[in-house]
Design a protein around this motif. Structure first.
Motif, short mmCIF file in Angstrom:
data_model
loop_
_atom_site.label_atom_id
_atom_site.label_comp_id
_atom_site.label_asym_id
_atom_site.label_seq_id
_atom_site.Cartn_x
_atom_site.Cartn_y
_atom_site.Cartn_z
N SER A 75 -31.63 63.00 45.43
CA SER A 75 -32.61 63.16 46.52
C SER A 75 -33.92 63.75 46.00
N GLY A 76 -33.93 64.28 44.78
CA GLY A 76 -35.14 64.90 44.24
C GLY A 76 -35.33 66.34 44.71
N LEU A 77 -34.38 66.84 45.53
CA LEU A 77 -34.55 68.19 46.08
C LEU A 77 -34.57 69.27 45.01
N LEU A 78 -33.67 69.14 44.04
CA LEU A 78 -33.59 70.17 43.01
C LEU A 78 -34.89 70.27 42.24
N LYS A 79 -35.43 69.10 41.93
CA LYS A 79 -36.68 69.05 41.18
C LYS A 79 -37.81 69.69 42.00
N GLU A 80 -37.80 69.36 43.29
CA GLU A 80 -38.81 69.92 44.19
C GLU A 80 -38.70 71.46 44.22
N TRP A 81 -37.47 71.94 44.31
CA TRP A 81 -37.26 73.39 44.37
C TRP A 81 -37.73 74.07 43.09
N LEU A 82 -37.36 73.49 41.97
CA LEU A 82 -37.77 74.09 40.70
C LEU A 82 -39.29 74.10 40.60
N GLY A 83 -39.89 72.98 40.98
CA GLY A 83 -41.35 72.86 40.94
C GLY A 83 -42.04 73.90 41.82
N ALA A 84 -41.37 74.30 42.90
CA ALA A 84 -41.97 75.27 43.82
C ALA A 84 -41.65 76.71 43.40
N GLY A 85 -41.12 76.89 42.19
CA GLY A 85 -40.90 78.25 41.68
C GLY A 85 -39.56 78.85 42.08
N ARG A 86 -38.63 78.01 42.51
CA ARG A 86 -37.32 78.56 42.88
C ARG A 86 -36.43 78.69 41.65
N ARG A 87 -35.55 79.69 41.69
CA ARG A 87 -34.72 79.94 40.51
C ARG A 87 -33.23 79.78 40.78
N TRP A 88 -32.81 79.91 42.02
CA TRP A 88 -31.37 79.94 42.29
C TRP A 88 -30.98 78.96 43.39
#
Ligand code: UGB
Length: 598
Positions: A248-261
C-alpha cells in the motif's frame, strides 16, 4: 476457445499459467463457449485478484504450497535441527521507578509511532455474530474496543506532543487490517460514531484478501462448492499485514514523514494500552528492531511461547513457537513432559500476546527484499495415514509474529515481559469452552475480559494510594471470577501510572459494591469516600476536585444465562448485566474550577 478473442492478454496469460501449473481441472467442467460467459469472466477476475494480492503471484503460491504439503506428508518437523531454550528479555513491574521511566520514554517517542490493528478475523472460537472490535470491553460505560483503541491513541498523541513541545510529527496514524468478513461492518461502526473523535484522514483501512484452497498434495486449487465458476478461498492469517503495509506504500509514507515505530495489536485486548507506553519506551531505550510483548504463560494456554531456538549450525533466534507446536517441539528435544508448568506455576516460556513493536527503518528495508512475504505453514487434515487425501480443502496460512524468522542474526530482536493483570485480557473463547478451561488458567472470555479491566483499574488506584475493598468471587456462565469495584476511566484521564498518581491524593476509599466512571481529563480525587455509583464528566478546561462522601444504592451486577436469547448477544456472552439502581451523575460542561463535595 471462441471467447479467447474477448480476453485481455493478461487474462490469457493467467489462464495459460493455470494450465501449466496443473490446474486445468478448474475449467474441465465448463460448458461450451456462449454458455455462462459472464460467470467465466468473473472467474478470471477472481484469478487476477488472487494473483495480484499474493507476493509473487499465484504461481509462487502453488509452488510454495507443493513444498509445504510435501514436507507435511513426510512428517518433516519445521523446527528440525533447532533446540529450544528459555530466552531472557526485559521484565517490567507495573508502577516501579524503572517502569515509570520507560513509560515516560515511551510517551515521548509516541508521536513518531504508527498503530496497526489486525482485525480481519471473525473470532471463530468466540462464536460472536458481529465484529469483535464492536464488542463493549466493559458494560459500565458500554465503550467498545475500537472506541477505546482510538481514544487511547489520541490520548497518547496529545501527551506526546505536549512533551515534545511542537517538535516533529503530531498526528499518530492508525491503520486497520480488515477482511471481507469485517471490512464493511468496521467502516459502518466508524462512520456511525464519527470515527470516535479521530480525524477520518488519520485512519486507513487495508483489506486482506483470502487465498485459494487446495484439494490435494499437488496443490490443485479447490472449486468453490457453492459456485463452480469460483475457486474456494479461506483466510490466510494475520501475517498478511506485512505485505499490505508494504504494497500500500503506507510504511514508506510513514518513514518519509519522520516516523520511527510501528505498533501492531489484536482486536480484543482491553488492557493493552496500559502496557504500550512502557513497552515503546523499552524499544526506544534498548534500540530493538523488533520487540514482542509477553506475559507469564500457563502451560497449554492458547498463546504462543517466546522461545530461543538454537540450530545445530550455531544460528539462534528468539521467536514465537505457536501453542500447538510448543509441546511437540519440547518433547522432541529433551523435555519429556512437554509443555508443563515449572515450580513457579507457569510455563518457563513467556506467552506471546502478539503485540509487536517494530522500528520502521529496518522493517521497511527487510520488506523491500521480501515484498512482505513471510514464512507460511499448512495444516491439512488427512483422511488416513497414507496422507494422500484431505478431509476438507486446506490452504497456506501465515502469522504476523513470524516476521523475525527471516531476519539476519544482526537484527536486534527482543521481548518485554509484563504481568498479565495489566497487559493482557483477550476475549476469544465462548462461554461453554471458557467454562471448561482448567482451574487457574485464564478463561479469555467476555466475562474474564471485562472483570480484568475492573481488577486492573482497582489495582492501579491501589498502587496510587487509594484504599479499595478486596474482590469477591462470583460465578458467571460457569466461570469463577474475582469481582472488584467497577472502576473505569477514559484514556485521557489516566494514560500512564504517573498520570493516575498525579490525580489521586489524600485518603480515598472505594467500597467493593461501588462503580466509578471518570470521563473527563482534569478530574482529581481528593479524600473521596465512595460507596455506590459515581459518574463524572468534565469538558476540557474544566478542573474538578472530587472529595467527600458519596453514598447511594449504586449499580448492581445481575446474572444472565448465556442461553437466554431474549438478552442481546454481547450481554449474554459475559453472563451478567448491570442494573443501574442509583448513582451520582455529574457533568461539568463549562471551563472553570469546580469542587464536588457531597
Ligand atoms: N486476524 C486477522 O486480521 N486476519 C486473519 O486472517 C486472522 C486473524 P486470533 P490466534 O495473543 O492470544 C494469536 O484468531 O491466531 C486477526 C497468536 O498467533 O484471535 O489463534 C484477528 O482479528 C498467538 O501466538 O488468534 O493466536 C485478531 O485480531 C497468541 O499470541 C488477531 O489476528 C494469540 O494470538 C489474532 O487472531 C494471543
Amino acid at each position: 476457445r471462441k471467447n479467447l478473442a474477448i480476453l485481455s492478454p493478461q487474462q490469457v496469460e493467467l489462464a495459460k499459467m493455470l494450465v501449466q501449473m496443473n490446474q486445468s481441472h478448474l475449467f474441465e467442467h465448463w460448458p461450451e463457449p456462449g454458455v455462462d460467459d459472464d460467470e467465466k469472466l468473473a472467474f478470471l477476475d477472481q484469478v487476477a485478484r488472487l494473483n495480484a494480492s499474493y507476493p509473487g503471484g499465484l504461481k509462487s503460491y502453488i509452488k510454495t504450497a507443493r513444498v509445504l504439503l510435501a514436507d507435511s506428508k513426510a512428517g518433516k518437523n519445521p523446527y528440525d535441527g533447532f533446540s529450544p531454550s528459555v530466552p531472557s528479555g526485559e521484565t517490567l513491574t507495573f508502577g516501579d521507578d524503572n517502569f515509570v521511566q520507560f513509560e515516560e520514554a515511551g510517551v515521548r517517542e509516541a508521536r513518531k509511532a504508527a498503530f496497526v490493528l489486525v482485525a480481519g478475523g471473525l473470532g471463530e472460537r468466540l462464536g460472536y455474530n458481529g465484529i469483535k472490535v464492536a464488542l463493549p470491553l466493559e458494560s459500565t460505560t458500554g465503550t467498545c474496543f475500537l472506541q477505546h483503541y482510538i481514544e487511547s491513541i489520541l490520548a497518547l498523541q496529545e501527551a506526546s506532543c505536549r512533551l515534545a513541545q511542537g517538535e516533529g510529527p503530531t498526528e499518530i496514524p492508525f491503520a486497520i487490517m480488515t477482511s471481507d468478513d469485517t471490512n464493511s461492518r468496521t467502516i459502518e461502526l466508524l462512520e456511525k460514531n464519527d470515527y470516535f473523535g479521530m480525524k477520518p484522514t488519520q485512519i486507513k483501512l487495508l483489506k486482506q484478501e483470502k487465498v485459494a484452497c487446495l484439494d490435494d498434495n499437488d496443490a490443485r486449487m479447490a472449486v468453490d462448492p457453492n459456485n463452480k465458476y469460483r475457486i474456494q478461498t479461506k483466510p490466510h492469517g494475520h501475517g498478511d499485514v506485512h505485505s499490505l503495509l508494504y504494497s500500500s506504500g503506507l510504511l514508506k509514507e510513514w518513514l518519509g514523514a519522520g516516523r520511527r515505530w510501528v505498533l501492531f495489536f489484536q482486536d480484543t485486548n482491553g488492557l493493552l494500552f496500559k502496557a504500550i507506553p512502557s513497552a515503546l519506551g523499552v524499544s526506544a531505550t534498548r534500540e530493538y528492531h523488533v520487540n514482542s510483548l509477553a506475559v507469564p504463560r500457563k502451560a497449554k494456554e492458547a498463546i504462543g511461547g517466546i522461545t530461543k531456538l538454537t540450530h545445530k549450525d550455531g544460528r539462534t533466534m528468539v521467536i514465537n513457537v505457536e501453542y500447538n507446536q510448543l509441546d511437540p517441539l519440547l518433547r522432541a528435544s529433551g523435555y519429556p513432559d512437554g509443555d508443563v508448568n515449572s515450580e513457579t506455576g507457569y510455563s518457563p516460556f513467556p506467552g506471546n500476546i502478539n503485540q509487536l513493536i517494530f522500528e520502521i527503518g529496518p522493517y521497511l528495508e527487510e520488506l523491500s527484499k521480501t515484498g512482505g512475504a513471510i514464512k507460511e505453514f499448512v495444516n491439512p487434515k488427512y483422511k488416513d495415514s497414507t496422507k494422500t487425501a484431505f478431509k476438507s480443502s486446506t490452504r497456506l496460512e501465515c502469522m504476523m509474529q513470524d516476521y523475525p524468522k527471516t531476519l539476519p542474526p544482526s537484527a536486534r530482536v527482543g521481548f518485554t515481559v509484563m504481568d498479565a493483570w495489566f497487559a493482557y485480557a483477550p476475549v476469544k473463547n465462548n462461554p461453554e469452552d471458557a467454562a471448561k478451561v482448567p482451574k487457574g488458567n485464564p478463561y479469555h472470555s467476555a466475562t474474564s475480559g471485562e472483570m480484568a479491566i475492573y481488577r486492573a483499574n482497582s489495582l492501579v488506584l491501589k498502587k496510587a494510594g487509594v484504599k479499595i475493598d478486596d474482590p469477591v468471587q462470583q460465578v458467571f456462565n460457569g466461570q469463577e471470577v474475582d469481582v472488584w469495584p467497577r472502576i473505569v476511566w477514559k484514556p485521557k484521564w489516566g494514560l500512564t501510572f504517573s498520570d493516575v498518581r498525579s490525580k489521586v491524593s489524600g485518603n480515598c476509599y472505594i467500597t467493593g459494591k461501588s462503580t466509578l466512571a471518570i470521563k473527563g481529563q482534569s478530574i482529581y480525587l481528593e479524600d473521596l469516600a465512595l460507596d455506590g455509583a459515581l459518574v463524572i464528566d468534565a469538558v476540557d478546561g474544566a478542573e474538578v476536585k472530587v472529595g467527600g462522601s458519596v453514598h447511594n444504592a449504586g449499580w448492581v451486577i445481575e446474572n444472565v444465562d448465556f442461553k437466554d436469547t431474549s438478552v442481546p448477544e454481547e450481554v449474554r456472552i459475559r453472563g451478567f448485566k448491570i442494573n443501574k439502581v442509583e448513582q451520582l451523575d455529574k457533568l461539568y460542561n463549562e471551563p472553570g474550577n469546580y469542587s464536588l463535595k457531597p
